[in-house]
Write a protein that holds these residues in place. Structure first.
Motif, mmCIF file in Angstrom:
data_model
loop_
_atom_site.group_PDB
_atom_site.id
_atom_site.type_symbol
_atom_site.label_atom_id
_atom_site.label_comp_id
_atom_site.label_asym_id
_atom_site.label_seq_id
_atom_site.Cartn_x
_atom_site.Cartn_y
_atom_site.Cartn_z
ATOM 1 N N TYR A 104 0.803 -1.221 0.000
ATOM 2 C CA TYR A 104 0.000 0.000 0.000
ATOM 3 C C TYR A 104 0.839 1.276 0.000
ATOM 4 O O TYR A 104 0.479 2.255 -0.645
ATOM 5 C CB TYR A 104 -0.973 0.014 1.184
ATOM 6 C CG TYR A 104 -2.030 -1.061 1.113
ATOM 7 C CD1 TYR A 104 -2.264 -1.764 -0.068
ATOM 8 C CD2 TYR A 104 -2.805 -1.376 2.224
ATOM 9 C CE1 TYR A 104 -3.227 -2.758 -0.130
ATOM 10 C CE2 TYR A 104 -3.783 -2.361 2.165
ATOM 11 C CZ TYR A 104 -3.981 -3.047 0.991
ATOM 12 O OH TYR A 104 -4.933 -4.023 0.940
ATOM 13 N N LEU A 109 -1.369 6.924 -2.558
ATOM 14 C CA LEU A 109 -2.776 7.285 -2.382
ATOM 15 C C LEU A 109 -3.521 7.232 -3.711
ATOM 16 O O LEU A 109 -2.917 7.401 -4.768
ATOM 17 C CB LEU A 109 -2.873 8.699 -1.814
ATOM 18 C CG LEU A 109 -2.373 8.898 -0.389
ATOM 19 C CD1 LEU A 109 -2.274 10.384 -0.086
ATOM 20 C CD2 LEU A 109 -3.291 8.224 0.614
ATOM 21 N N PHE A 110 -4.801 7.045 -3.628
ATOM 22 C CA PHE A 110 -5.721 7.108 -4.785
ATOM 23 C C PHE A 110 -5.466 6.049 -5.852
ATOM 24 O O PHE A 110 -5.995 6.131 -6.945
ATOM 25 C CB PHE A 110 -5.688 8.496 -5.458
ATOM 26 C CG PHE A 110 -5.790 9.618 -4.471
ATOM 27 C CD1 PHE A 110 -6.913 9.749 -3.665
ATOM 28 C CD2 PHE A 110 -4.766 10.546 -4.340
ATOM 29 C CE1 PHE A 110 -7.002 10.772 -2.738
ATOM 30 C CE2 PHE A 110 -4.856 11.569 -3.416
ATOM 31 C CZ PHE A 110 -5.978 11.690 -2.613
ATOM 32 N N ARG A 111 -4.594 5.075 -5.566
ATOM 33 C CA ARG A 111 -4.394 4.026 -6.576
ATOM 34 C C ARG A 111 -4.859 2.691 -6.046
ATOM 35 O O ARG A 111 -4.637 2.355 -4.893
ATOM 36 C CB ARG A 111 -2.925 3.974 -6.990
ATOM 37 C CG ARG A 111 -2.579 5.136 -7.914
ATOM 38 C CD ARG A 111 -1.160 5.101 -8.373
ATOM 39 N NE ARG A 111 -0.811 3.864 -9.032
ATOM 40 C CZ ARG A 111 0.449 3.470 -9.203
ATOM 41 N NH1 ARG A 111 1.428 4.191 -8.746
ATOM 42 N NH2 ARG A 111 0.701 2.335 -9.825
ATOM 43 N N ARG A 112 -5.517 1.935 -6.912
ATOM 44 C CA ARG A 112 -6.095 0.671 -6.474
ATOM 45 C C ARG A 112 -5.180 -0.503 -6.795
ATOM 46 O O ARG A 112 -4.317 -0.416 -7.650
ATOM 47 C CB ARG A 112 -7.460 0.455 -7.150
ATOM 48 C CG ARG A 112 -8.448 1.534 -6.784
ATOM 49 C CD ARG A 112 -9.826 1.248 -7.332
ATOM 50 N NE ARG A 112 -10.828 1.703 -6.394
ATOM 51 C CZ ARG A 112 -11.377 0.949 -5.475
ATOM 52 N NH1 ARG A 112 -11.056 -0.325 -5.375
ATOM 53 N NH2 ARG A 112 -12.271 1.424 -4.643
ATOM 54 N N LEU B 153 -17.283 7.916 0.318
ATOM 55 C CA LEU B 153 -16.130 8.289 -0.508
ATOM 56 C C LEU B 153 -14.831 8.105 0.268
ATOM 57 O O LEU B 153 -13.853 7.568 -0.245
ATOM 58 C CB LEU B 153 -16.244 9.751 -0.957
ATOM 59 C CG LEU B 153 -17.073 10.005 -2.218
ATOM 60 C CD1 LEU B 153 -17.145 11.500 -2.511
ATOM 61 C CD2 LEU B 153 -16.464 9.263 -3.401
ATOM 62 N N CYS B 156 -13.980 4.430 0.547
ATOM 63 C CA CYS B 156 -13.543 3.871 -0.742
ATOM 64 C C CYS B 156 -12.133 4.343 -1.083
ATOM 65 O O CYS B 156 -11.287 3.556 -1.487
ATOM 66 C CB CYS B 156 -14.489 4.291 -1.861
ATOM 67 S SG CYS B 156 -16.070 3.469 -1.764
ATOM 68 N N ILE B 157 -11.893 5.620 -0.908
ATOM 69 C CA ILE B 157 -10.603 6.184 -1.321
ATOM 70 C C ILE B 157 -9.469 5.713 -0.416
ATOM 71 O O ILE B 157 -8.383 5.383 -0.881
ATOM 72 C CB ILE B 157 -10.668 7.729 -1.353
ATOM 73 C CG1 ILE B 157 -11.624 8.179 -2.462
ATOM 74 C CG2 ILE B 157 -9.280 8.341 -1.578
ATOM 75 C CD1 ILE B 157 -11.917 9.659 -2.465
ATOM 76 N N PHE B 158 -9.727 5.694 0.895
ATOM 77 C CA PHE B 158 -8.639 5.387 1.835
ATOM 78 C C PHE B 158 -8.726 3.985 2.428
ATOM 79 O O PHE B 158 -8.170 3.730 3.489
ATOM 80 C CB PHE B 158 -8.592 6.430 2.958
ATOM 81 C CG PHE B 158 -8.287 7.815 2.447
ATOM 82 C CD1 PHE B 158 -7.030 8.121 1.966
ATOM 83 C CD2 PHE B 158 -9.264 8.785 2.431
ATOM 84 C CE1 PHE B 158 -6.747 9.390 1.476
ATOM 85 C CE2 PHE B 158 -8.993 10.056 1.947
ATOM 86 C CZ PHE B 158 -7.727 10.357 1.462
ATOM 87 N N TYR B 159 -9.429 3.088 1.717
ATOM 88 C CA TYR B 159 -9.593 1.726 2.255
ATOM 89 C C TYR B 159 -8.247 1.094 2.593
ATOM 90 O O TYR B 159 -8.043 0.583 3.691
ATOM 91 C CB TYR B 159 -10.346 0.858 1.237
ATOM 92 C CG TYR B 159 -10.542 -0.562 1.690
ATOM 93 C CD1 TYR B 159 -11.587 -0.900 2.531
ATOM 94 C CD2 TYR B 159 -9.662 -1.576 1.295
ATOM 95 C CE1 TYR B 159 -11.769 -2.199 2.964
ATOM 96 C CE2 TYR B 159 -9.831 -2.888 1.727
ATOM 97 C CZ TYR B 159 -10.885 -3.190 2.553
ATOM 98 O OH TYR B 159 -11.053 -4.481 2.986
ATOM 99 N N LYS B 160 -7.298 1.136 1.674
ATOM 100 C CA LYS B 160 -6.033 0.452 1.915
ATOM 101 C C LYS B 160 -5.194 1.154 2.988
ATOM 102 O O LYS B 160 -4.618 0.497 3.843
ATOM 103 C CB LYS B 160 -5.220 0.225 0.636
ATOM 104 C CG LYS B 160 -5.198 1.308 -0.389
ATOM 105 C CD LYS B 160 -4.448 0.827 -1.627
ATOM 106 C CE LYS B 160 -3.498 1.880 -2.166
ATOM 107 N NZ LYS B 160 -4.102 3.212 -2.340
ATOM 108 N N GLU B 161 -5.192 2.471 2.972
ATOM 109 C CA GLU B 161 -4.430 3.200 3.991
ATOM 110 C C GLU B 161 -5.021 2.965 5.382
ATOM 111 O O GLU B 161 -4.293 2.755 6.348
ATOM 112 C CB GLU B 161 -4.415 4.701 3.692
ATOM 113 C CG GLU B 161 -3.481 5.103 2.565
ATOM 114 C CD GLU B 161 -4.035 4.781 1.188
ATOM 115 O OE1 GLU B 161 -5.248 4.510 1.075
ATOM 116 O OE2 GLU B 161 -3.253 4.786 0.220
#
Lengths: 250, 284
Positions: A104, A109-112, B153, B156-161
């Motif tokens: 991660y 940020l902002f990348r899936r 939002l 969704c945007i910060f799910y991984k963080e």
């Protein structure tokens, strides 16, 4: 001459007016496997935390990959901490989710996560031999399996340096041996640079190619053969008394 | 049955409000629970109470604020309270939980003082304390929808963080995840959800929908994603069946919703126990 990965110059660290590291000079070159040994409270973990940038030394300098700590790309460094302190065993996460989290930071940020990233995750899990456990809850695995999962998390971002802080604490002897086997493979076959803090003086000589013996000062830095030759003398200096060392034979 | 209920606008509002709150509460709640911060929601809800009281006082004393919904003032207080909370947590690194009683008692203290300064209110403050989903107006519904969109939002945007920070903060920081401002955004999200859900379950019960459905799903899920999904499912189930029960039995809606979510938790625990006993029986 291989280039230095970690360069520590005249490093001192003070906790509450007590000096735990004093005038440390240490260089780790590319492709080396350094074992850091020393008694409890000798500053081993403090040194590692300084290298990783968790602690800021009051004196001296550390550079990693030629840049001051904190300025480099964090994903080039993999870190495996003492298992017991690093996570809550009731946490609802599978091995796959935990290993994926190693990507991660690099992803940004902002990348899936893409299919390619998921393949990388599967590969890292396979590398530590946990493929059949990938959908298991991490808290329900054995200590050794958890530690392997954390290695996979550190490896998934393809780091150039792997730092391990007492990775075998609380793991039985047989699993520890397997674990050292994995580290040896990563070092010899993949050419990874490793730094491992350990209590296990006997084991160090059998897996690492450089030893640093620490107790506030650096008492020894060199190859394991030299360490073994002068072991009693160095340990008496560093530990302050005679010490019986259990050797590991392979 | 649904058609009969849905012919009233207030009942429609109640359903939509319930659906939004039932969705976003467990969404932020999962992170609060796994990070052992469940009580933060309670502390912030008490701060929101003082904000609502301040809003009512302003409405009463200043004509300029007559048209301002006290809930907006509550929301401002809640977000401000969350910032104070982060500051206190940073000051007392080894006793982080000390921030909770400080903020909680500060919030309730200020609330009580403001209520007494206003010499009581015409508007029933009990609606804010215990929630009254049937009194949700269209303007409040729009506010909830806006907060709902923002929270979804964020997740969704910060799910991984958020996953990385919740699982292992040190590791996440080393990997370069910006802990400070993601934590800051998250606590603001919590404050917003609290402000939005006060009308549904009330200040005293606001943390229920954030924690009880999560507690139920933690009993049987392996992965984080599953936990998130099941928490939302349980929460929606609690809101809708609670709302129906409250309507037909003429019970308080907030309390009924919370009781249903506890009932779901008990059923999950019971089923788990039965399944374990059956497994043991098969082995013997």
């Amino acid at each position: 001459m291989s280039e230095p990965v970690v360069e520590i110059k005249n490093l001192s660290y003070t906790y509450d007016q007590q000096k735990v590291l004093d005038g440390i000079n240490l260089t780790v070159n590319q492709g080396e496997f350094l074992g850091i040994v020393g008694p409890n409270g000798s500053g081993k973990s403090t040194l590692v935390k300084c290298i990783l940038g968790f602690l800021k030394p009051q004196q001296g300098s550390i550079s990693v990959f030629g840049k001051p700590v904190g300025k480099q790309d964090g994903s080039r460094i993999g870190y495996v901490s003492q298992k017991a302190n690093s996570f809550n065993s009731g946490f609802p996460a599978t091995v796959k989710e935990v290993v994926a989290s190693g990507l991660y930071g690099k992803l940004g940020l902002f990348r899936r996560m893409t299919k390619k990233h998921m393949e990388q995750v599967e590969r890292a899990i396979a590398q530590v031999g946990l493929t059949s456990y990938k959908d298991h809850n991490i808290g329900k695995l054995s200590g050794g399996q958890q530690q392997r999962a954390f290695i996979a998390r550190a490896l998934v971002a393809d780091p150039d340096l792997l730092v391990l802080d007492e990775p075998t604490v609380g793991i039985d002897a047989k699993t520890t041996e397997q674990f050292y086997g994995l580290l040896r493979r990563l070092h010899q076959e993949e050419g990874l640079t490793l730094i491992m803090v350990t209590h296990d003086i006997g084991a160090v000589s059998s897996v690492v190619d450089q030893v640093a013996c620490l107790n506030r000062h650096l008492f020894y830095h060199g190859d394991p053969a030299g360490f073994e030759q002068r072991q009693q003398e160095i340990l008496t200096l560093a530990y302050g008394h005679d010490l019986q060392v259990v050797s590991h034979y392979h | 049955m649904i058609e009969v209920i849905m012919q009233y606008e207030w009942m429609q509002n109640a359903f939509y409000a319930g659906m939004i709150i039932g969705f976003i509460s467990p969404l932020v709640g999962v992170y609060l629970v796994v990070r052992r911060m469940s009580l933060i929601a309670d502390a912030l809800s008490h701060v929101t109470l003082s904000g609502v009281a301040a809003g009512m006082l302003l409405q009463k004393e200043l004509p300029l604020f007559y048209a301002v919904n006290p809930l907006y003032v509550g929301m401002v207080f809640s977000v401000t309270g969350s910032l104070f909370m982060e500051q206190i947590r940073r000051l007392y690194k080894t006793f982080e939980e000390i921030a909770i009683p400080i903020i909680l008692s500060g919030g309730i203290g200020l609330g009580v003082v403001l209520i007494s300064a206003a010499d009581g209110f015409n508007v029933d403050i009990a609606g804010y304390l215990f929630g009254n989903i049937l009194a949700v107006g269209r303007d409040e519904l729009w506010l909830m929808a806006a907060i709902g969109v923002i929270v979804v939002l964020f997740v969704c945007i910060f799910y991984k963080e958020m996953f990385a920070l919740s699982f292992d903060e040190d590791h996440a920081v080393l990997a370069g995840i910006p802990r400070k401002w993601i934590n800051f955004l998250f606590i603001v999200m919590v404050a917003l959800v609290i402000a939005a859900s006060i009308r549904v379950v009330g200040i005293l019960l606001v943390s229920a929908l954030m924690t009880i459905p999560v507690a139920a799903s933690l009993q049987f899920t392996n992965s984080f994603r599953q936990t998130l999904i099941w928490s939302v499912v349980f929460s929606q189930l609690a809101v809708f069946s609670g709302l129906f029960a409250a309507y037909y039995l003429d019970w308080a809606s907030g309390g009924t919703i919370v009781l249903v979510s506890i009932l779901i938790l008990l059923i999950v625990l019971f089923v788990k126990k039965v399944m374990r006993m059956m497994k043991l029986g098969n082995l013997l």
